[in-house]
Design a protein around this motif. Sequence first.
Motif, PDB file in Angstrom:
ATOM      1  N   ASP B 155      24.198   3.432 -43.326  1.00 19.06           N
ATOM      2  CA  ASP B 155      25.470   3.707 -44.003  1.00 19.06           C
ATOM      3  C   ASP B 155      26.628   3.068 -43.240  1.00 19.06           C
ATOM      4  O   ASP B 155      27.605   2.624 -43.838  1.00 19.06           O
ATOM      5  CB  ASP B 155      25.699   5.218 -44.095  1.00 19.06           C
ATOM      6  N   ILE B 156      26.523   3.072 -41.935  1.00 19.86           N
ATOM      7  CA  ILE B 156      27.574   2.527 -41.085  1.00 19.86           C
ATOM      8  C   ILE B 156      27.021   1.318 -40.344  1.00 19.86           C
ATOM      9  O   ILE B 156      26.113   1.449 -39.514  1.00 19.86           O
ATOM     10  CB  ILE B 156      28.072   3.580 -40.065  1.00 19.86           C
ATOM     11  N   ARG B 157      27.541   0.154 -40.657  1.00 21.60           N
ATOM     12  CA  ARG B 157      27.050  -1.080 -40.038  1.00 21.60           C
ATOM     13  C   ARG B 157      27.576  -1.224 -38.623  1.00 21.60           C
ATOM     14  O   ARG B 157      28.694  -0.805 -38.315  1.00 21.60           O
ATOM     15  CB  ARG B 157      27.524  -2.279 -40.855  1.00 21.60           C
ATOM     16  N   SER B 158      26.794  -1.872 -37.815  1.00 18.42           N
ATOM     17  CA  SER B 158      27.180  -2.095 -36.425  1.00 18.42           C
ATOM     18  C   SER B 158      28.039  -3.351 -36.297  1.00 18.42           C
ATOM     19  O   SER B 158      28.176  -4.119 -37.247  1.00 18.42           O
ATOM     20  CB  SER B 158      25.925  -2.227 -35.564  1.00 18.42           C
ATOM     21  N   ILE B 159      28.609  -3.521 -35.133  1.00 21.99           N
ATOM     22  CA  ILE B 159      29.307  -4.770 -34.809  1.00 21.99           C
ATOM     23  C   ILE B 159      28.528  -5.418 -33.675  1.00 21.99           C
ATOM     24  O   ILE B 159      28.291  -4.785 -32.649  1.00 21.99           O
ATOM     25  CB  ILE B 159      30.756  -4.498 -34.359  1.00 21.99           C
ATOM     26  N   SER B 160      28.136  -6.658 -33.885  1.00 22.26           N
ATOM     27  CA  SER B 160      27.366  -7.364 -32.865  1.00 22.26           C
ATOM     28  C   SER B 160      28.162  -7.403 -31.564  1.00 22.26           C
ATOM     29  O   SER B 160      29.327  -7.778 -31.548  1.00 22.26           O
ATOM     30  CB  SER B 160      27.076  -8.789 -33.341  1.00 22.26           C
ATOM     31  N   GLY B 161      27.542  -6.977 -30.480  1.00 28.45           N
ATOM     32  CA  GLY B 161      28.234  -6.960 -29.191  1.00 28.45           C
ATOM     33  C   GLY B 161      28.967  -5.666 -28.915  1.00 28.45           C
ATOM     34  O   GLY B 161      29.477  -5.475 -27.820  1.00 28.45           O
ATOM     35  N   ALA B 162      29.037  -4.784 -29.905  1.00 30.34           N
ATOM     36  CA  ALA B 162      29.721  -3.494 -29.703  1.00 30.34           C
ATOM     37  C   ALA B 162      28.807  -2.353 -30.133  1.00 30.34           C
ATOM     38  O   ALA B 162      29.264  -1.303 -30.574  1.00 30.34           O
ATOM     39  CB  ALA B 162      31.024  -3.462 -30.484  1.00 30.34           C
ATOM     40  N   THR B 163      27.504  -2.585 -29.964  1.00 31.86           N
ATOM     41  CA  THR B 163      26.527  -1.664 -30.542  1.00 31.86           C
ATOM     42  C   THR B 163      26.684  -0.238 -30.037  1.00 31.86           C
ATOM     43  O   THR B 163      26.690   0.709 -30.826  1.00 31.86           O
ATOM     44  CB  THR B 163      25.100  -2.165 -30.231  1.00 31.86           C
ATOM     45  N   LEU B 164      26.815  -0.085 -28.715  1.00 29.30           N
ATOM     46  CA  LEU B 164      26.850   1.274 -28.182  1.00 29.30           C
ATOM     47  C   LEU B 164      28.103   2.016 -28.638  1.00 29.30           C
ATOM     48  O   LEU B 164      28.040   3.197 -28.973  1.00 29.30           O
ATOM     49  CB  LEU B 164      26.763   1.262 -26.651  1.00 29.30           C
ATOM     50  N   SER B 165      29.242   1.348 -28.645  1.00 37.13           N
ATOM     51  CA  SER B 165      30.471   1.990 -29.109  1.00 37.13           C
ATOM     52  C   SER B 165      30.335   2.399 -30.570  1.00 37.13           C
ATOM     53  O   SER B 165      30.686   3.510 -30.948  1.00 37.13           O
ATOM     54  CB  SER B 165      31.664   1.058 -28.927  1.00 37.13           C
ATOM     55  N   CYS B 166      29.801   1.484 -31.390  1.00 41.83           N
ATOM     56  CA  CYS B 166      29.620   1.798 -32.811  1.00 41.83           C
ATOM     57  C   CYS B 166      28.669   2.981 -32.992  1.00 41.83           C
ATOM     58  O   CYS B 166      28.932   3.903 -33.758  1.00 41.83           O
ATOM     59  CB  CYS B 166      29.055   0.591 -33.558  1.00 41.83           C
ATOM     60  N   GLN B 167      27.566   2.936 -32.255  1.00 42.95           N
ATOM     61  CA  GLN B 167      26.554   3.985 -32.389  1.00 42.95           C
ATOM     62  C   GLN B 167      27.112   5.336 -31.955  1.00 42.95           C
ATOM     63  O   GLN B 167      26.948   6.349 -32.647  1.00 42.95           O
ATOM     64  CB  GLN B 167      25.337   3.620 -31.534  1.00 42.95           C
TER      65      GLN B 167
END
Lengths: 444, 187
Positions: B155-167
């Motif tokens: 449902d919520i897409r990640s940002i390449s290089g910002a995976t942990l923050s997004c998660q």
Amino acid sequence: MNQKLAAVPGALALATLALCAPAQAQSADAELAEQVRQLRAELQQVRQELDAMKKQAAPVASTPAAPSWSGSPAPAVVPAPAAAPVAAVAPQANAGLSLFGYGELSYSRPTHDTANSVANVGRAVLGWGYRFNERTRMAAELEIENAIASSSDSGEAAIEQMYVEHDLNSNLTAKAGLFLMPAGILNESHEPTRYFGVFRNQVETAIIPTTWRELGVGLQGTTDQGLRWNTGIVTGFDLTKWDPTSSDGRDSPLGSIHQEGQLAKARTLATYLALNYSGIPGFNIGGSVYYGGAGQKQTGFAAPDATVTLAEAHARWQPGRWDLSALAARGRFSGVDALNATFAGQPTPVPDRFGGWYAQAAYKVWSAGEQALWPFARYERLNTAEGYSGLPQGLAPTAQPDTRTVTIGANYYLHPQVVLKADYMRFFDDSSRDRFNLGVGFEF
Amino acid sequence: MPTRRHTLRRGAALGLGAGLWNSAAFAAVYLDIEQARKLLLPEAASFQSWPLALDGAALAAIAQDSHTRVPPGFAPAGWTGLDAQGKPAGWVLADRVTGKYELIDYAVGFAPDGAITGVEVLAYRESHGSEIRNLAWRRQFVGHKGPAQLRFGEDIRSISGATLSCQHVTEGVQRLSALVALQGPHK
């Protein structure tokens, strides 16, 4: 509660006055005694509630990083007149310290040469960060490669990063120290959970020398539309390290002459510029250029003015359950003719050009809770030596064909930060390198 | 509605930019909670504190419903937004999560039916992963109701290089969403 507490002294004073007054009537005494009893009971209740509050408050206060939210924009701890962070962390001895790290272990079995099967603790990395205040912090990583580092082992202990970072404003950050170059997809996000396959892809190992770090100063800016730019001035490569008798330069031209912050020759510095756009969720596109001196003006060295240029472009798209990515990188050595002339007859002169690309597709076929299975396939094509200058015809080594590889495998995530991996690598031009790999990786 | 929000956002950004440039100390602070509350629930005329009951049973229920681990020190703050007539216009919860190794302060707005009205990043303290501030990324949360509609990577897409923050922000929003579902004043 507060109203009750405030009422108690007043009520007590009233009661005391009443008690000191001369006795007037029996009924009045009885009324007073009743009031005192009520007050006593009330006071007891207030005390009990106060004790309960103290007990509750104790564990909260000892919890690290427990935020103290405030409805007003003026928390007391951090002086920020215009707009303080809403969660001001109470100052504590370790409040700014954090630990992080990753590890990767592998088993690799060449299918046509099983005697050379190897099991290895490839990398163990411990990182730490410290926040000095709300806008200045440091981060560092200590890495052990191949389990043991000593004079009689082939392991390596290294400081992978160590830098100080400072927010100039909310969209601009400066850093100084040893830090990762913003090149490619993997270099800044190289933890084993971030890539498919037991080993990092070959293009971002042999062409972009991941994990590539330099000493220097850098600037990073971001925009609200999703653009990130990085630029800086850093140390470069040291071409005097080039060993024409070894295969290292053919395995990874830049990896064989990187300096990694170790007494780095710094007569000639380098610059870089990287742009990344992430304004569409699940989609990233970017590229970078690096240019710098590699001869370092060394006296007595045949290529004191040699330079290195490395450029790359990459894209990653994660639609639905897919994870698709592609990258192309190209490097160039200039001013190496005279040096190569001294390498005549040697197996590994300095190449003019080197480069490669890959395309990769992964698909999440299954997931349950924190677990997920991602099969993937990757095709790579690269060449670390696309010709030589400065060598007469016949004295240059024969140009090697491109290395073409297909890797097929799967990442099985036990948790988003813990991964088990398996893959098979097929080398089209040299089947003796075909191998089956197993791996474990984690990041925290 | 979006026009009003954008105007507020621009005004807040300009004010912050002018005020913060010379301030003595700040993180990458983008909004204070009052500004965030107005952006998240623009129809609210006033806010009152929403006392949250976070005992062991509540934390266990949040962990179960959100399929996330509740971090130590989990202590979100809540406010009820009231419209001009004094009726609940929604709720705002503020929380913090660790990105890669530093804390991210954020706030989430919820409509009276529990659907997310927006996510605002209040403060960010790392250079890597700061892309989570992008409006496009935060807009993904709007309209989702309950933690099951907020699955990271789907449902919520990640940002390449910002995976942990997004998660970690996504998991945080899942917990707050579970909290609203469990304890929301509309229950």
